[in-house]
Design an enzyme around this catalytic site. Structure first.
Site, PDB file in Angstrom:
ATOM      1  N   HIS A  28       0.843  -1.198   0.000  1.00 54.61           N
ATOM      2  CA  HIS A  28       0.000   0.000   0.000  1.00 54.61           C
ATOM      3  C   HIS A  28       0.873   1.240   0.000  1.00 54.61           C
ATOM      4  O   HIS A  28       2.034   1.224   0.418  1.00 54.61           O
ATOM      5  CB  HIS A  28      -0.940   0.004   1.213  1.00 54.61           C
ATOM      6  CG  HIS A  28      -0.261   0.341   2.514  1.00 54.61           C
ATOM      7  ND1 HIS A  28      -0.102   1.639   2.967  1.00 54.61           N
ATOM      8  CD2 HIS A  28       0.291  -0.451   3.471  1.00 54.61           C
ATOM      9  CE1 HIS A  28       0.513   1.622   4.137  1.00 54.61           C
ATOM     10  NE2 HIS A  28       0.765   0.373   4.467  1.00 54.61           N
ATOM     11  N   CYS A  29       0.323   2.321  -0.515  1.00 49.16           N
ATOM     12  CA  CYS A  29       0.976   3.624  -0.449  1.00 49.16           C
ATOM     13  C   CYS A  29       0.151   4.497   0.496  1.00 49.16           C
ATOM     14  O   CYS A  29      -0.504   3.995   1.406  1.00 49.16           O
ATOM     15  CB  CYS A  29       1.108   4.233  -1.841  1.00 49.16           C
ATOM     16  SG  CYS A  29      -0.460   4.424  -2.706  1.00 49.16           S
TER      17      CYS A  29
END
Length: 525
Positions: A28-29
């Site tokens: 995830h960012c």
């Protein structure tokens, strides 16, 4: 309740992207859940977009589901856990729950031994699933990804040492400008290894990797020399990888606490700030000092062990390394090796532990000569022996010595004598070390270093290997088989497969197999 909400979101997403079997990677960012998918045609995009928690999707190199800041950091670990729980068991797992053929039910061919080795491996995996061993496995997961860089930089450091000696004696003077360049290449990674340990630690324990790296970077920052603790200045790098490990673990705990209590709208600002600030202060005013003392004690203890214990210490370390691997406890040595390399530029423990592989090779050669009529097992040994010489022992262990039983024990005897020889020379003042972890056997030669000229160090290590080969061979040749077992294993194939001469030719294997299963054969695990 919040945790249940995020797990429910993850659970609603998973079937709409093809289920756990379709997910190949999860990351995830700041705002997006990024998925690697085996087959994107399985994605049900319209129902996915209709989920209340999903703000949108982006089909790029990874399949990206927009969940928003704060929410994505909480949903991702829940999603990863669901993926892990939903994947089907692999071959080892199937073996562990009884779907594989029972150990010892086959004949005497290499295929039978391989099946038994696989069953033992599965049993070991199941038995090793204790909290302590699982924790050590996670520690290993932090350091193992660093091994390629340690090897590369270690070999460059060795080349630089050789070049330094040559240019210093008037040879290859044209290459003198390369010496500082190679020194920079070899030392750059080691000067920042704490940062990489911090990143990997946070990733392994469910935190944000860059935050783990940020708090670990405090340890190697030159400006820490302006900080005083207990009236003493801190030194850049004090505490090393152990301090970085502790700092990153603390950062993960603080970050997870923040995720539980800080509103999602403020998460992106407050969580990283609190994590870095609190962990940084604890690191500067506590962890660096404590970890520094522990690191110093490790270096002093290793030097004392070999200088005082000598041959007996080497004998015990070389002989018990494979059983240590069986129990999954060898992974605890990886941070110790790394600390020694960080402090002394090499680890004196690894060459001694590598002798276990030499004993294994000697034992396999003895099995080859003793089983002259068993073409199947001899073929396995011929194919696995080159890997064994290079320090990759799993094919010989699981394919030959461990299923046979007694040859595994005699292999440990060979490792003990090889380790005892290297330990004795260390006690006499000739230290032999490795500038990296991972390789053993012949593959360790380019990484050797010590307190004497390189030729002397190489000669001692080679003599230790020879001692391991010879002792492992002799111990296995003369004591590795019971009389009946040797007779059964050397029977002609038609006799062993149903001619009536042998009621149960595999019985000898069952009765002489060690109680404990084994694991990886290399010192790094």
């Amino acid at each position: 309740m919040a945790e249940n909400k995020h797990r429910d979101i993850a659970a609603s997403i998973l079937p709409l992207v093809g289920g756990a079997g379709n997910v190949t990677s999860v990351a995830h960012c700041m705002t997006r859940l990024r998925l690697g998918l085996a087959d994107r045609s399985l994605v049900q995009e319209d129902p996915l977009k209709a989920l209340p928690a999903v703000m949108g999707v982006v089909d790029d190199d990874t399949y990206q589901i927009v969940l928003g800041p704060g929410a994505v950091a909480r949903v991702t670990p829940e999603f990863e856990q669901l993926v892990a729980e939903g994947r089907p068991a692999g071959p080892a797992d199937s073996a562990a729950d009884g779907s594989a053929p029972a150990a010892g039910t086959g004949g005497t061919s290499a295929e039978d031994l391989a099946a038994r080795g696989a069953a033992i491996r599965a049993e070991r995996k199941q038995r090793n699933a204790t909290p302590v061993k699982l924790f050590l496995r996670r520690i290993a997961n932090i350091f193992v990804p660093l091994i390629p860089a340690l090897i590369g930089c270690g070999i460059v450091a060795g080349l630089n040492g050789l070049l330094t000696n040559l240019t210093g004696t008037g040879h290859l003077t044209w290459a003198a400008p390369l010496v500082p360049a190679l020194a920079a290449i070899a030392s750059g990674f080691m000067s920042l290894i704490a940062v990489f340990v911090g990143i990997n630690t946070a990733k392994e324990f469910g935190g944000t990797p860059v935050l783990g790296g940020a708090v670990a970077a405090v340890i190697v920052f030159a400006g820490v020399s302006n900080v005083h603790v207990l009236g003493q200045k801190l030194a850049p790098g004090q505490g090393g990888v152990l301090g970085a490990l502790g700092a990153a673990l603390l950062a993960v705990r603080i970050e997870k606490w923040c995720r539980r209590w800080i509103p999602e709208a403020l998460d992106v600002l407050i969580t990283p700030t609190i994590t870095v600030l609190v962990t940084g202060l604890v690191t500067l005013f506590g962890l660096m000092f404590v970890a520094g003392e522990v690191s110093t004690a490790i270096g002093t203890g290793a030097d004392w062990l070999l200088s005082a214990g000598g041959a007996p210490a080497g004998f015990v370390l070389g002989g018990l390394f494979l059983p240590l691997v069986m129990l999954g406890l060898h992974q605890a040595l990886i941070p110790i090796h790394t600390t020694l390399i960080e402090q002394q530029q090499y680890t004196v423990l690894l060459p001694i532990l590598a002798m276990a592989g030499a004993g294994q090779v000697g034992a396999a050669i003895a099995v080859y000569f003793r089983l002259r009529r068993n073409a199947s097992i001899r073929k396995t040994i011929r194919s696995a022996l080159p890997a064994g010489l290079l320090g990759v022992g799993e094919p010989l262990i699981y394919g030959v010595s461990l299923p046979l039983g007694r040859p595994f024990v005699t292999a440990c005897v060979g490792g003990a004598f090889g380790g005892g020889f290297v330990g004795l020379l260390n006690q006499l003042g000739d230290s032999v070390g490795s500038t990296a972890i991972g390789p053993s056997g012949w593959a360790l030669f380019p990484l050797l270093d010590g307190n004497k000229p390189l030729g002397t160090v190489v000669a001692i290590y080679a003599a230790g290997l020879l001692a391991g080969y010879v002792t492992g061979f002799l111990a296995t040749y003369f004591f590795g088989f019971g009389k009946q077992m040797l007779t059964d294993l050397n029977r002609a194939p038609q006799e062993a497969s149903g001619g009536g001469a042998v009621a149960d030719p595999a019985a000898a294997l069952v009765h002489e197999t060690p109680a404990e299963p084994a694991g990886a054969a290399t010192p790094a695990g």
